[in-house]
Design an enzyme around this catalytic site. Structure first.
Site, PDB file in Angstrom:
ATOM      1  N   PRO A 165     -29.325 -17.042  46.109  1.00  0.00           N
ATOM      2  CA  PRO A 165     -28.336 -15.971  46.343  1.00  0.00           C
ATOM      3  C   PRO A 165     -27.079 -16.083  45.492  1.00  0.00           C
ATOM      4  CG  PRO A 165     -28.375 -17.537  48.172  1.00  0.00           C
ATOM      5  CD  PRO A 165     -29.551 -17.854  47.316  1.00  0.00           C
ATOM      6  N   SER A 220     -26.129 -34.012  31.361  1.00  0.00           N
ATOM      7  CA  SER A 220     -26.845 -32.758  31.610  1.00  0.00           C
ATOM      8  C   SER A 220     -25.933 -31.701  32.198  1.00  0.00           C
ATOM      9  CB  SER A 220     -27.993 -33.000  32.601  1.00  0.00           C
ATOM     10  OG  SER A 220     -29.179 -33.352  31.942  1.00  0.00           O
ATOM     11  N   HIS A 234     -33.361 -29.149  38.161  1.00  0.00           N
ATOM     12  CA  HIS A 234     -32.386 -29.388  37.100  1.00  0.00           C
ATOM     13  C   HIS A 234     -31.808 -28.100  36.531  1.00  0.00           C
ATOM     14  CE1 HIS A 234     -31.052 -30.814  33.028  1.00  0.00           C
ATOM     15  NE2 HIS A 234     -30.670 -31.860  33.736  1.00  0.00           N
ATOM     16  N   ASP A 268     -34.770 -25.400  29.867  1.00  0.00           N
ATOM     17  CA  ASP A 268     -34.684 -26.386  30.937  1.00  0.00           C
ATOM     18  C   ASP A 268     -35.921 -26.320  31.822  1.00  0.00           C
ATOM     19  OD1 ASP A 268     -33.333 -27.995  33.190  1.00  0.00           O
ATOM     20  OD2 ASP A 268     -31.712 -27.815  31.735  1.00  0.00           O
TER      21      ASP A 268
END
Length: 450
Positions: free
Chosen positions: A134, A322, A159, A126
């Site tokens: 965190p 996605s 993404h 990706d």
């Protein structure tokens, strides 16, 4: 006479348009992917263990380069270095309340309990991951940036970070939300090939697949796609298959039937591939999602998901296939963690054949998009149903064209022209022919009257 001149012009225009390839996938100018045959001298010079992999070769002109390499006896195939992009949709969807009841997540979490099971490594091919987020700490393993050629695959787009959060964002820490597979021992391997614009080249994606397999990934998540067949990509996924690695791909966001129109890598028919469509908040096929009775295996939530975002942030409304794909990757991880003895094909079979086709809460999931993935059923093996035999499906000819039958509209030397690829035999010329013939007839009549 005037009618004759007009006819000549029309015929010229007709052959001009027929000679132009139909738009398919953009590619990188000045490069081709070449796979040398095993008997080739060049193949024997490649690093040990990489002889079967394609090489990126610089050329002056893409079309000429493909033609020249295609004529060589020591070349197995040559093709453009295709450009691919992420498959997300705009975040301005109207909000409505939702629950993913038929996904069986709560039952799956209860079933797993405190037994985190075996470690599972999911490779994200990706845009990288926010390495300092965190909510993603303690689950990231070493990855690689194939754009900058270094070991720091930090996300400069967003993404990959969103995809990672859907899989395994930490729970019970008052940050963002919990990922699907939050209560198993899941590790994320970030492999960056998509740049700050959400686009990347297939050569880097292929390298990332080999890297993932060679570095111990159990699952590969591919939330991106394009429209042209790539031998190099198929070889890489076959390599994953040979090494027992699942490959989970988004089905695309064009509202199209993938049985009829090309979409890769989700359309590859290897039995380690799971193609994932997106559901909306009501359990229907999302309006943007691709589908396909043979080419799409299962549906998963893909609209309105909350997940991690760049700069330690939170995305409150992520939509697209996605984000449906990592939902399924997470479920696959849960299955493997609890049943490590299962082979990749058995895990795939569990996920696809235990999906919910006609649920109590979501009754409108289209069979053409597969059933709604159900984590509890996949883990336990309950609720098995018959599915389409994907191996018997014959892809349309326009999707199977290899590089040697690919028409290239190339103008690599102009310094700025876009270059596109069209598979041989692409449809679309019939209507041009009919239109021109009608116009020709009218013009002849007009000329005769004059």
């Amino acid at each position: 006479m005037k009618g004759l001149r007009t006819a000549t012009l029309i015929f010229t225009m007709f052959f001009f348009f027929v000679g132009m390839p139909t738009f398919a996938s953009e590619y990188k100018k000045g490069e081709v992917l070449v796979k040398y045959s095993s008997s080739s001298m060049l193949s024997s010079m490649v690093a040990e263990g990489m002889e079967s992999r394609p090489a990126v070769v610089a050329v002056d002109d893409t079309a000429e380069g493909i033609e020249n390499f295609s004529d060589r006896g020591d070349v197995a195939y040559v093709e453009p270095n295709y450009l691919v992009e992420v498959e997300e949709v705009p975040s301005d969807w109207a909000y409505s309340s939702w629950q993913w009841v038929d996904t069986g997540l709560e039952d799956a979490w209860a079933h797993i309990g405190t037994d985190m099971g075996n470690e599972v490594v999911i490779a994200l091919i990706d845009s990288g991951v926010d390495l300092d987020h965190p909510d993603l700490q303690n689950m990231l393993v070493s990855g690689y940036d194939f754009i900058n050629n270094d070991s720091c695959p930090d996300d400069d787009y967003h993404h990959g970070t969103r995809v990672a959060g859907i899989i395994a964002a930490q729970a019970n820490n008052d940050i963002a939300y919990a990922g699907v597979a939050w209560n198993i021992d899941v590790k994320i391997m970030p492999l960056k090939f998509l740049g700050s614009d959400g686009k990347g080249y297939i050569s880097d994606a292929v390298d990332a697949i080999y890297y993932a397999v060679d570095h111990g990934a159990d699952i590969i998540n591919a939330s991106w796609g394009f429209t042209s067949y790539s031998n190099a990509l198929k070889d890489a996924i076959d390599y994953a298959r040979a090494n027992g690695v699942l490959f989970i791909a988004s089905a695309g966001n064009s509202s199209q039937d993938n049985d009829e129109v090309a979409h890769y890598p989700s359309n590859f028919t290897m039995d380690n591939v799971i193609a994932v469509a997106a559901m909306n908040n009501y359990g229907d096929l999302a309006s943007f999602s691709n589908y396909g009775y043979y080419s799409v295996d299962v549906a998963a939530p893909g609209q309105g998901l909350k997940t991690t975002d760049n700069d330690g942030g939170v995305c409150t409304w992520a939509s697209g296939t996605s984000y449906a794909a990592p939902f399924v990757s997470a479920v696959a991880g849960m299955v493997i963690s609890q049943s490590p003895e299962l082979g990749y094909n058995e895990v795939r079979d569990r996920i696809v054949r235990t999906s919910i086709i006609d649920g109590d809460d979501y009754t409108n999931i289209l069979v053409d998009a597969g059933g709604c993935v159900n984590a509890y059923n996949a883990i336990t093996g309950e609720g098995v149903h018959d599915i389409a035999d994907k191996s018997a499906w014959e892809a349309p000819a326009t999707q199977k064209a290899d590089a040697s039958s690919t028409a290239i509209a190339s103008n690599d030397s102009d310094g700025g022209a876009q270059c596109f690829v069209a598979a041989a035999g692409s449809p679309g010329y019939t209507w041009i022919f009919v239109l021109l013939m009608v116009t020709l007839s009218l013009m002849f009549r007009h000329g005769q009257r004059e």
